[in-house]
Design a protein around this motif. Structure first.
Motif, PDB file in Angstrom:
ATOM      1  N   LEU A 131      13.035 -29.624   6.811  1.00 11.87           N
ATOM      2  CA  LEU A 131      13.035 -30.621   7.871  1.00 11.87           C
ATOM      3  C   LEU A 131      13.782 -31.862   7.390  1.00 11.87           C
ATOM      4  CD1 LEU A 131       9.272 -30.361   8.919  1.00 11.87           C
ATOM      5  CD2 LEU A 131      11.215 -29.021   9.758  1.00 11.87           C
ATOM      6  N   GLY A 132      14.621 -32.422   8.238  1.00 15.56           N
ATOM      7  CA  GLY A 132      15.401 -33.580   7.836  1.00 15.56           C
ATOM      8  C   GLY A 132      15.462 -34.633   8.919  1.00 15.56           C
ATOM      9  N   ALA A 133      15.662 -35.884   8.489  1.00 14.46           N
ATOM     10  CA  ALA A 133      15.822 -37.005   9.424  1.00 14.46           C
ATOM     11  C   ALA A 133      16.753 -38.028   8.796  1.00 14.46           C
ATOM     12  CB  ALA A 133      14.475 -37.647   9.749  1.00 14.46           C
ATOM     13  N   THR A 134      17.687 -38.540   9.585  1.00 16.50           N
ATOM     14  CA  THR A 134      18.601 -39.588   9.135  1.00 16.50           C
ATOM     15  C   THR A 134      18.662 -40.677  10.193  1.00 16.50           C
ATOM     16  OG1 THR A 134      19.973 -38.039   7.868  1.00 16.50           O
ATOM     17  CG2 THR A 134      20.963 -40.155   8.451  1.00 16.50           C
ATOM     18  N   LEU A 135      18.337 -41.891   9.784  1.00 18.58           N
ATOM     19  CA  LEU A 135      18.364 -43.048  10.679  1.00 18.58           C
ATOM     20  C   LEU A 135      19.450 -43.999  10.186  1.00 18.58           C
ATOM     21  CD1 LEU A 135      16.927 -44.676  13.016  1.00 18.58           C
ATOM     22  CD2 LEU A 135      15.606 -45.777  11.183  1.00 18.58           C
ATOM     23  N   GLU A 136      20.370 -44.391  11.074  1.00 22.35           N
ATOM     24  CA  GLU A 136      21.453 -45.299  10.702  1.00 22.35           C
ATOM     25  C   GLU A 136      21.557 -46.444  11.705  1.00 22.35           C
ATOM     26  OE1 GLU A 136      24.539 -42.490   8.224  1.00 22.35           O
ATOM     27  OE2 GLU A 136      24.766 -42.565  10.410  1.00 22.35           O
ATOM     28  N   HIS A 137      21.806 -47.633  11.173  1.00 20.87           N
ATOM     29  CA  HIS A 137      21.923 -48.836  12.010  1.00 20.87           C
ATOM     30  C   HIS A 137      23.197 -49.578  11.631  1.00 20.87           C
ATOM     31  CE1 HIS A 137      20.796 -52.362  14.343  1.00 20.87           C
ATOM     32  NE2 HIS A 137      21.074 -53.102  13.282  1.00 20.87           N
ATOM     33  N   ALA A 138      24.148 -49.644  12.553  1.00 17.19           N
ATOM     34  CA  ALA A 138      25.392 -50.381  12.337  1.00 17.19           C
ATOM     35  C   ALA A 138      25.199 -51.821  12.788  1.00 17.19           C
ATOM     36  CB  ALA A 138      26.535 -49.726  13.101  1.00 17.19           C
ATOM     37  N   LEU A 139      25.607 -52.766  11.961  1.00 22.11           N
ATOM     38  CA  LEU A 139      25.397 -54.178  12.254  1.00 22.11           C
ATOM     39  C   LEU A 139      26.356 -54.672  13.337  1.00 22.11           C
ATOM     40  CD1 LEU A 139      24.930 -55.595   8.641  1.00 22.11           C
ATOM     41  CD2 LEU A 139      23.216 -54.653  10.200  1.00 22.11           C
ATOM     42  N   LEU A 154      19.652 -41.743  15.427  1.00 22.00           N
ATOM     43  CA  LEU A 154      18.688 -40.938  14.672  1.00 22.00           C
ATOM     44  C   LEU A 154      19.057 -39.470  14.821  1.00 22.00           C
ATOM     45  CD1 LEU A 154      15.942 -40.453  13.183  1.00 22.00           C
ATOM     46  CD2 LEU A 154      14.881 -40.412  15.455  1.00 22.00           C
ATOM     47  N   GLU A 155      19.160 -38.777  13.694  1.00 20.63           N
ATOM     48  CA  GLU A 155      19.415 -37.332  13.728  1.00 20.63           C
ATOM     49  C   GLU A 155      18.235 -36.599  13.097  1.00 20.63           C
ATOM     50  OE1 GLU A 155      23.384 -35.244  13.192  1.00 20.63           O
ATOM     51  OE2 GLU A 155      22.424 -34.787  11.286  1.00 20.63           O
ATOM     52  N   LEU A 156      17.694 -35.625  13.815  1.00 19.75           N
ATOM     53  CA  LEU A 156      16.617 -34.768  13.331  1.00 19.75           C
ATOM     54  C   LEU A 156      17.164 -33.357  13.158  1.00 19.75           C
ATOM     55  CD1 LEU A 156      13.741 -35.961  15.689  1.00 19.75           C
ATOM     56  CD2 LEU A 156      14.280 -36.797  13.385  1.00 19.75           C
ATOM     57  N   SER A 157      16.746 -32.676  12.093  1.00 14.85           N
ATOM     58  CA  SER A 157      17.289 -31.341  11.840  1.00 14.85           C
ATOM     59  C   SER A 157      16.228 -30.432  11.236  1.00 14.85           C
ATOM     60  CB  SER A 157      18.504 -31.413  10.904  1.00 14.85           C
ATOM     61  OG  SER A 157      18.118 -31.866   9.612  1.00 14.85           O
ATOM     62  N   ILE A 158      16.452 -29.139  11.409  1.00 15.27           N
ATOM     63  CA  ILE A 158      15.648 -28.119  10.739  1.00 15.27           C
ATOM     64  C   ILE A 158      16.609 -27.029  10.275  1.00 15.27           C
ATOM     65  CG2 ILE A 158      15.116 -27.018  12.972  1.00 15.27           C
ATOM     66  CD1 ILE A 158      12.499 -26.013  11.646  1.00 15.27           C
ATOM     67  N   GLY A 159      16.548 -26.706   8.982  1.00 12.27           N
ATOM     68  CA  GLY A 159      17.484 -25.755   8.411  1.00 12.27           C
ATOM     69  C   GLY A 159      16.794 -24.703   7.581  1.00 12.27           C
ATOM     70  N   THR A 160      17.547 -23.662   7.231  1.00 14.04           N
ATOM     71  CA  THR A 160      17.011 -22.591   6.413  1.00 14.04           C
ATOM     72  C   THR A 160      18.142 -21.881   5.680  1.00 14.04           C
ATOM     73  OG1 THR A 160      15.534 -20.656   6.415  1.00 14.04           O
ATOM     74  CG2 THR A 160      17.179 -20.777   8.171  1.00 14.04           C
ATOM     75  N   LEU A 161      17.807 -21.211   4.599  1.00 13.33           N
ATOM     76  CA  LEU A 161      18.767 -20.424   3.831  1.00 13.33           C
ATOM     77  C   LEU A 161      18.855 -19.026   4.431  1.00 13.33           C
ATOM     78  CD1 LEU A 161      20.580 -20.105   1.269  1.00 13.33           C
ATOM     79  CD2 LEU A 161      18.497 -19.373   0.065  1.00 13.33           C
ATOM     80  N   LEU A 162      20.052 -18.639   4.872  1.00 13.82           N
ATOM     81  CA  LEU A 162      20.241 -17.322   5.472  1.00 13.82           C
ATOM     82  C   LEU A 162      20.612 -16.254   4.444  1.00 13.82           C
ATOM     83  CD1 LEU A 162      22.288 -18.217   8.696  1.00 13.82           C
ATOM     84  CD2 LEU A 162      19.816 -17.864   8.474  1.00 13.82           C
ATOM     85  N   TYR A 163      21.340 -16.672   3.402  1.00 17.37           N
ATOM     86  CA  TYR A 163      21.825 -15.683   2.421  1.00 17.37           C
ATOM     87  C   TYR A 163      22.061 -16.367   1.089  1.00 17.37           C
ATOM     88  CZ  TYR A 163      25.256 -12.916  -0.163  1.00 17.37           C
ATOM     89  OH  TYR A 163      25.922 -12.233  -1.152  1.00 17.37           O
ATOM     90  N   LYS A 164      21.728 -15.666  -0.005  1.00 11.96           N
ATOM     91  CA  LYS A 164      22.067 -16.117  -1.348  1.00 11.96           C
ATOM     92  C   LYS A 164      22.311 -14.894  -2.208  1.00 11.96           C
ATOM     93  CE  LYS A 164      20.687 -19.254  -5.052  1.00 11.96           C
ATOM     94  NZ  LYS A 164      19.663 -20.220  -5.525  1.00 11.96           N
ATOM     95  N   GLY A 165      23.506 -14.809  -2.798  1.00 14.14           N
ATOM     96  CA  GLY A 165      23.841 -13.640  -3.581  1.00 14.14           C
ATOM     97  C   GLY A 165      25.159 -13.817  -4.315  1.00 14.14           C
ATOM     98  N   ASP A 166      25.860 -12.685  -4.506  1.00 12.81           N
ATOM     99  CA  ASP A 166      27.109 -12.705  -5.273  1.00 12.81           C
ATOM    100  C   ASP A 166      28.203 -13.523  -4.609  1.00 12.81           C
ATOM    101  OD1 ASP A 166      25.885 -11.052  -7.084  1.00 12.81           O
ATOM    102  OD2 ASP A 166      26.691  -9.202  -6.217  1.00 12.81           O
ATOM    103  N   TYR A 167      28.094 -13.726  -3.301  1.00 14.40           N
ATOM    104  CA  TYR A 167      29.131 -14.452  -2.568  1.00 14.40           C
ATOM    105  C   TYR A 167      28.681 -15.875  -2.204  1.00 14.40           C
ATOM    106  CZ  TYR A 167      30.938  -9.731  -2.203  1.00 14.40           C
ATOM    107  OH  TYR A 167      31.397  -8.462  -2.499  1.00 14.40           O
ATOM    108  N   GLY A 168      27.821 -16.425  -3.029  1.00 14.36           N
ATOM    109  CA  GLY A 168      27.367 -17.790  -2.803  1.00 14.36           C
ATOM    110  C   GLY A 168      26.135 -17.838  -1.921  1.00 14.36           C
ATOM    111  N   SER A 169      26.045 -18.871  -1.092  1.00 14.73           N
ATOM    112  CA  SER A 169      24.892 -19.040  -0.214  1.00 14.73           C
ATOM    113  C   SER A 169      25.350 -19.509   1.166  1.00 14.73           C
ATOM    114  CB  SER A 169      23.898 -20.047  -0.800  1.00 14.73           C
ATOM    115  OG  SER A 169      24.502 -21.320  -0.936  1.00 14.73           O
TER     116      SER A 169
END
Length: 263
Positions: A131-139, A154-169
């Motif tokens: 789970l992620g959240a980023t809040l930014e305020h420009a003056l 404000l940006e809210l996100s939810i992520g997950t790892l789909l693959y990890k192996g010989d070809y990276g992630s």
């Protein structure tokens, strides 16, 4: 949720592990170079290809300086991470210029100038989900100009790892971006003054949901210190942002590839 509540939540999250972050041993340096293909501005159906160059320095105490976020402090633990930073906001020109976001179609809208920006970002691992959240305020740059008012997103996100192996992630994340009234008006609204100078009719944009999107990130380690990353970003403009007269296409896609060397 208010920005003050978010600030208090992520601040309390990071205070406990401060001692662990301060115990880090080494300075970290990285250089990155790549290329991106993306819309000329948010909502445009024109595209541009631009080089990506970056650098980052991270101290043993978590203080960092990089070309993306700016100057700040961060902590990264096993399940939680947090950062607070001061940098520069994005900008937009009302004419087509190589390497800069903007388009001749926006002629008369005026330039959205970059200005100092404050940000906080936090993430938390909950099983296989992040789970992620980023809040930014420009003056405020100039409250009397059409695009000079302070704005917050404000940006809210939810992520997950789909693959990890010989070809990276391969990682995937869903995200939603929200903006206050000044944010949506600055980037998607058309004031009466702008309407008289441009091809667009006046449009009073309200704050709220700006976009919903999907990111796919493929990381491929090349050596102990070198990694190649490819990012596909897709987002759909929603709310008043999607209704804006400057928006030609609601579905926006960006592709970029970056080679990063860490030492």
């Amino acid at each position: 949720m208010s920005s003050k509540t978010i600030y208090l939540c992520v601040t309390s999250l990071c205070l406990a592990p401060w001692a662990h972050a301060a115990a880090a041993q080494d300075w970290q340096y990285s250089l990155s170079a790549g290329v991106a293909n993306l819309p000329r501005y948010s909502g445009s159906n024109e595209r541009m290809t631009a080089p990506l160059l970056g650098a980052e320095v991270i101290s043993p105490w978590g203080i960092f300086l990089d070309t993306d976020r700016g100057l700040g402090w961060g902590y990264e633990g096993q399940r939680a991470s947090f950062s607070a930073y001061v940098g520069a906001s994005a900008g937009r020109k009302d004419k087509k210029k190589s390497g800069h976001a903007g388009s001749d179609r926006l002629q008369g809208m005026g330039e959205i100038k970059s200005r100092p920006q404050l940000g906080i970002s936090a993430s938390y691992s909950l099983g296989s989900a992040i789970l992620g959240a980023t809040l930014e305020h420009a003056l405020e740059q100039d409250d009397k100009k059409d695009s000079g008012k302070a704005f917050t997103s404000l940006e809210l996100s939810i992520g997950t790892l789909l693959y990890k192996g010989d070809y990276g992630s391969l990682d995937a994340s869903l995200n939603s971006r929200f903006g206050d009234g000044n944010y949506v008006q600055t980037w998607y609204g058309v004031t009466p003054g702008q309407a008289t100078r441009s091809r667009f009719h006046a449009f009073d944009a309200k704050g709220g949901l700006v976009s919903r999107g999907l990111n796919l990130t493929w990381n491929l380690p090349i050596s102990e210190h070198t990694q190649f990353t490819t990012l596909l970003d897709m987002h759909y403009l929603s709310g008043d942002a999607g209704k804006s007269p400057i928006v030609e296409r609601r579905l926006q896609t960006s592709v970029m590839g970056v080679l990063k060397y860490t030492f």
